[in-house]
Design a protein around this motif. Structure first.
Motif, PDB file in Angstrom:
ATOM      1  N   ARG A  11      -0.422   9.621   3.437  1.00 48.51           N
ATOM      2  CA  ARG A  11       0.790   9.315   2.683  1.00 48.51           C
ATOM      3  C   ARG A  11       2.004   9.262   3.603  1.00 48.51           C
ATOM      4  NH1 ARG A  11      -1.184  13.680  -0.438  1.00 48.51           N
ATOM      5  NH2 ARG A  11       0.854  14.685  -0.524  1.00 48.51           N
ATOM      6  N   TRP A  15       4.522   5.799   4.274  1.00 46.27           N
ATOM      7  CA  TRP A  15       5.973   5.694   4.087  1.00 46.27           C
ATOM      8  C   TRP A  15       6.710   5.562   5.412  1.00 46.27           C
ATOM      9  CZ3 TRP A  15       6.925   4.025  -0.394  1.00 46.27           C
ATOM     10  CH2 TRP A  15       6.162   4.418  -1.490  1.00 46.27           C
ATOM     11  N   ILE A 172       2.631   8.927  -3.349  1.00 44.88           N
ATOM     12  CA  ILE A 172       3.646   9.958  -3.135  1.00 44.88           C
ATOM     13  C   ILE A 172       3.027  11.348  -3.260  1.00 44.88           C
ATOM     14  CG2 ILE A 172       5.779  10.986  -4.031  1.00 44.88           C
ATOM     15  CD1 ILE A 172       6.633   8.182  -4.892  1.00 44.88           C
TER      16      ILE A 172
END
Length: 223
Positions: A11, A15, A172
């Motif tokens: 994750r 990002w 997320i």
């Protein structure tokens, strides 16, 4: 039931890569004064892609490339609505491979590019001028494919959301609803993370060109 599908390193990679690619695209359009920042974002992409390639081998179950190989039979099963696995579906897998390939090519080719005015990539001194010219041209041309791929990625997120499938949330918090009993992901421990980060750091060091000897200054003319 709800299980953790995407591990924390994956994750974070996702990002951070989004931020680095966005930074590279923004700075390249802000003019020559931002070219050094464009190069820094490119180095970040190199490190992140290197990390993902390693994590695709030593990471947890659904982070591993072997868990989402988009074979023809897998694609056909997904199209017929028979796909029930918790990780990347076959079309998502194709998107992952396309992005890693294109982002990786852009980042690596950028190391060898020059605008022949104010900027030369950190590895231009390691290859011939003909190769530098070729990679500089391809780096500029491929930028438009990058915009297209990013557009398709955003569009797919919207389409899936309209169908009631959330893609952003799981990336997320890492958790996902599944309609069958599946084992929790395994692997991707601390040692694996340290190895992946170490290899990524080595890739950035190789990419920054600090290991290339600086040519001696040209001798002063004898008058």
């Amino acid at each position: 039931m709800r299980i953790t599908v995407w591990d924390l390193p994956l994750r974070l990679f996702h990002w951070l890569l989004a931020a680095a690619v966005a930074g590279a695209l923004i700075t390249i359009n802000l003019g020559v004064s931002w070219i050094e920042w464009h190069a820094r974002f490119g180095l970040a992409v190199v490190g992140l892609i290197a990390f993902r390639l390693v994590w695709g081998v030593v990471g947890s179950t659904h982070s591993r490339f072997a868990s989402f190989v988009p074979t023809p039979s897998a694609v056909a099963s997904y199209v017929r609505g028979h796909w029930r696995q918790p990780g990347h579906n076959p079309l998502g897998a194709l998107s992952v491979y396309a992005m890693l390939g294109l982002f990786g090519f852009q980042a690596v080719s950028g190391l060898f590019t020059t605008d022949e005015i104010a900027f030369s990539g950190p590895l231009t001194r390691a290859v011939s001028s003909d190769l530098v010219a070729t990679l500089s041209r391809l780096h500029r041309q491929t930028e438009w494919w990058l915009y297209l791929l990013l557009g398709l990625h955003v569009l797919s997120i919207i389409v899936y959301r309209l169908r009631g499938i959330k893609l952003v949330g799981p990336m997320i918090h890492g958790r996902k609803e599944v309609d069958q009993t599946v084992p929790q992901p395994r692997g991707g421990g601390v040692l694996a993370f340290i190895i992946a980060v170490g290899i990524a750091a080595a890739a950035v060091w190789l990419a920054n060109g600090s290991w290339i000897p600086v040519p001696p200054p040209a001798p002063a003319p004898a008058w």
